[in-house]
Design an enzyme around this catalytic site. Structure first.
Site, PDB file in Angstrom:
ATOM      1  N   CYS A  76       0.872  -1.171   0.000  1.00  0.00           N
ATOM      2  CA  CYS A  76       0.000   0.000   0.000  1.00  0.00           C
ATOM      3  C   CYS A  76       0.917   1.231   0.000  1.00  0.00           C
ATOM      4  CB  CYS A  76      -0.893   0.017   1.245  1.00  0.00           C
ATOM      5  SG  CYS A  76      -2.188   1.253   1.120  1.00  0.00           S
ATOM      6  N   CYS A  93      -3.885   6.134   0.019  1.00  0.00           N
ATOM      7  CA  CYS A  93      -3.346   4.816  -0.342  1.00  0.00           C
ATOM      8  C   CYS A  93      -3.076   4.680  -1.833  1.00  0.00           C
ATOM      9  CB  CYS A  93      -4.298   3.717   0.132  1.00  0.00           C
ATOM     10  SG  CYS A  93      -4.552   3.692   1.915  1.00  0.00           S
ATOM     11  N   LYS A  95     -12.080  -5.043   3.824  1.00  0.00           N
ATOM     12  CA  LYS A  95     -11.440  -4.067   4.709  1.00  0.00           C
ATOM     13  C   LYS A  95     -12.326  -2.837   4.771  1.00  0.00           C
ATOM     14  CE  LYS A  95      -7.456  -1.178   5.286  1.00  0.00           C
ATOM     15  NZ  LYS A  95      -6.040  -0.998   4.948  1.00  0.00           N
ATOM     16  N   GLU A  97     -16.723  -8.399  -2.482  1.00  0.00           N
ATOM     17  CA  GLU A  97     -15.289  -8.082  -2.522  1.00  0.00           C
ATOM     18  C   GLU A  97     -14.469  -9.378  -2.469  1.00  0.00           C
ATOM     19  OE1 GLU A  97     -13.366  -5.573  -2.926  1.00  0.00           O
ATOM     20  OE2 GLU A  97     -14.474  -3.733  -2.550  1.00  0.00           O
ATOM     21  N   LYS A 132     -11.016  -7.221   8.011  1.00  0.00           N
ATOM     22  CA  LYS A 132     -10.341  -6.239   8.868  1.00  0.00           C
ATOM     23  C   LYS A 132     -11.222  -5.008   9.045  1.00  0.00           C
ATOM     24  CE  LYS A 132      -6.567  -3.056   8.704  1.00  0.00           C
ATOM     25  NZ  LYS A 132      -5.544  -2.499   7.838  1.00  0.00           N
ATOM     26  N   SER A 169      -5.249  -1.819  15.372  1.00  0.00           N
ATOM     27  CA  SER A 169      -4.615  -1.013  16.411  1.00  0.00           C
ATOM     28  C   SER A 169      -5.602  -0.482  17.443  1.00  0.00           C
ATOM     29  CB  SER A 169      -3.884   0.153  15.753  1.00  0.00           C
ATOM     30  OG  SER A 169      -4.798   0.925  14.970  1.00  0.00           O
ATOM     31  N   TYR A 214      -1.328  -7.180  17.517  1.00  0.00           N
ATOM     32  CA  TYR A 214      -0.152  -6.567  18.156  1.00  0.00           C
ATOM     33  C   TYR A 214       0.128  -7.257  19.496  1.00  0.00           C
ATOM     34  CZ  TYR A 214      -1.223  -3.200  14.565  1.00  0.00           C
ATOM     35  OH  TYR A 214      -1.489  -2.628  13.333  1.00  0.00           O
TER      36      TYR A 214
HETATM   37  O1  PB1 Z   1      -3.819  -1.833  12.958  1.00  0.00           O
HETATM   38  C1  PB1 Z   1      -4.380  -1.092  12.157  1.00  0.00           C
HETATM   39  O2  PB1 Z   1      -5.103  -0.133  12.494  1.00  0.00           O
HETATM   40  C2  PB1 Z   1      -4.176  -1.395  10.686  1.00  0.00           C
HETATM   41  C3  PB1 Z   1      -4.395  -0.199   9.775  1.00  0.00           C
HETATM   42  C4  PB1 Z   1      -4.248  -0.614   8.329  1.00  0.00           C
HETATM   43  C5  PB1 Z   1      -2.969  -1.326   8.033  1.00  0.00           C
HETATM   44  N1  PB1 Z   1      -3.113  -2.218   6.948  1.00  0.00           N
HETATM   45  C6  PB1 Z   1      -4.565   0.486   7.394  1.00  0.00           C
HETATM   46  C7  PB1 Z   1      -5.708   1.291   7.822  1.00  0.00           C
HETATM   47  C8  PB1 Z   1      -5.732   2.765   7.568  1.00  0.00           C
HETATM   48  O3  PB1 Z   1      -4.887   3.466   8.113  1.00  0.00           O
HETATM   49  O4  PB1 Z   1      -6.608   3.162   6.824  1.00  0.00           O
HETATM   50  C9  PB1 Z   1      -3.518   1.035   6.518  1.00  0.00           C
HETATM   51  C10 PB1 Z   1      -4.051   1.148   5.099  1.00  0.00           C
HETATM   52  N2  PB1 Z   1      -3.159   0.795   4.089  1.00  0.00           N
END
Ligand code: PB1
Length: 328
Positions: free
Chosen positions: A120, A130, A195, A233, A248, A274, A313
């Protein structure tokens, strides 16, 4: 037969009986450990919103990955913080890019560890979106061409798996074709298939320095309200050649995890993002919940919903608890 002949509590009477009839199990082998790699030497910069999470320089990243592998965790997922950013995120496909350097170091030190590289541009563009902008819109097809370049570069550097997290249309097929044309047919694709444009990503954007400079990601990440669209999707990514599928975030989307599980036999990954991780720590830090018990219960719930693998994490904490015989 009903009560009193049937008494379900009979099988809950002792810890060993409960262990015997336990339906869902969690193992370190089910966990994938996200890591952030940054320039420098000897760097381990803590991420304030995610206790235990760091921006690591390549040397310290290899140490962290080895500790995780020794804990029984089979794979890491790499996110890069590059030395430079630009409008297209071109550092993402540089032969000497930060993640490319981390992959080479990991493969030298830990050849058996599965190295998954995120594909990304939000960490690499100076606007934090992105992909390539046309005005204030991310240009899908131009971005897809760059994603294919990035994926080939990462696979060449040693990635066993590339994981496109961008949510552009058609990117899985483009990446598959580009890898095969580059003689990298063995590189697998873990698609972030479903996602969502979630509010749970905040702490990641601090860790990866990847917040969008303006607007949001709703024109490419999915609407949290759309469960049926998630399956469309996934259908497309399967048709385009995804080897593994991802949903996700995880806990707020267990209905989607369950629906994808019922529809496909592919390895299914759920990403405990996160915000999910930070919330557990924040509540535990206030003494309101028990961090270990809530972490393990949330991971177990994600597995029960049908995920084979969980990106978290908390992977190191969970693996150590499991190693010490954690059962409930
Ligand atoms: O742990 C997380 O929050 C993951 C965030 C994720 C990482 N793949 C994305 C989400 C975002 O910031 O929109 C990053 C997008 N490429």
């Amino acid at each position: 037969m009903a009560f009193p002949e049937t008494r379900l509590r009979r099988l809950r009477r002792t810890p060993v009986l409960r262990r015997m009839v336990r339906e869902t199990r969690l193992a370190a082998d089910d966990l994938i450990y996200p890591l952030f790699v940054c320039p420098g030497q000897g760097v381990a910069r803590p991420v304030s919103s995610m206790p235990g999470v760091f921006q690591h320089s390549v040397d310290r990243l290899v140490e962290a990955a080895k500790e995780a592998f020794d804990d029984g965790i089979p794979a890491v997922l790499l996110f890069g913080i590059p030395e430079r950013k630009d409008a297209t995120g071109s550092a993402a496909w540089a032969e000497d890019g930060i993640v490319q350097r981390a992959l080479a170091a990991l493969k030298r030190s830990l050849p058996e560890l599965v190295a998954i590289a995120d594909v990304c541009f939000c960490e690499y563009t100076d606007h934090g979106h992105c992909g390539v902008l046309e005005g204030e819109t991310v240009a899908n097809d131009e971005t897809v061409a760059n994603l294919a370049r990035q994926a080939v570069s990462l696979a060449r550097a040693g990635a066993d798996v590339v994981a496109p997290s961008d949510m552009m249309d058609g990117r899985v097929g483009a990446i598959r074709r580009a890898l095969d044309e580059a003689g990298l047919a063995d590189a697998a694709i873990l698609s972030y298939a479903a996602k969502f444009a979630s509010a749970f990503y905040g702490p990641f954007r601090e860790a990866a320095e990847s917040a969008p400079a303006f607007g949001d990601r709703r024109s490419y990440q999915m609407d949290p309200a759309n469960g049926r669209e998630a399956l469309r999707e996934v259908d497309l990514d399967v048709a385009e050649g995804a080897d593994m599928l991802m949903v996700k975030p995880a806990l707020p989307y267990l209905d989607v995890v369950r629906a994808v599980r019922r529809r496909y036999g592919h390895p299914l990954v759920a990403y405990q993002v996160s915000g999910e991780y930070a919330m557990i720590h924040a509540a535990a830090g206030n003494g309101w919940i028990d961090y270990q018990r809530v972490l393990m219960e949330s991971l177990l719930a994600i597995r029960r919903a049908g995920a084979d693998l969980i990106i978290t994490y908390g992977a190191r904490d969970a693996a150590r608890l499991l190693h010490r015989g954690w059962t409930e």
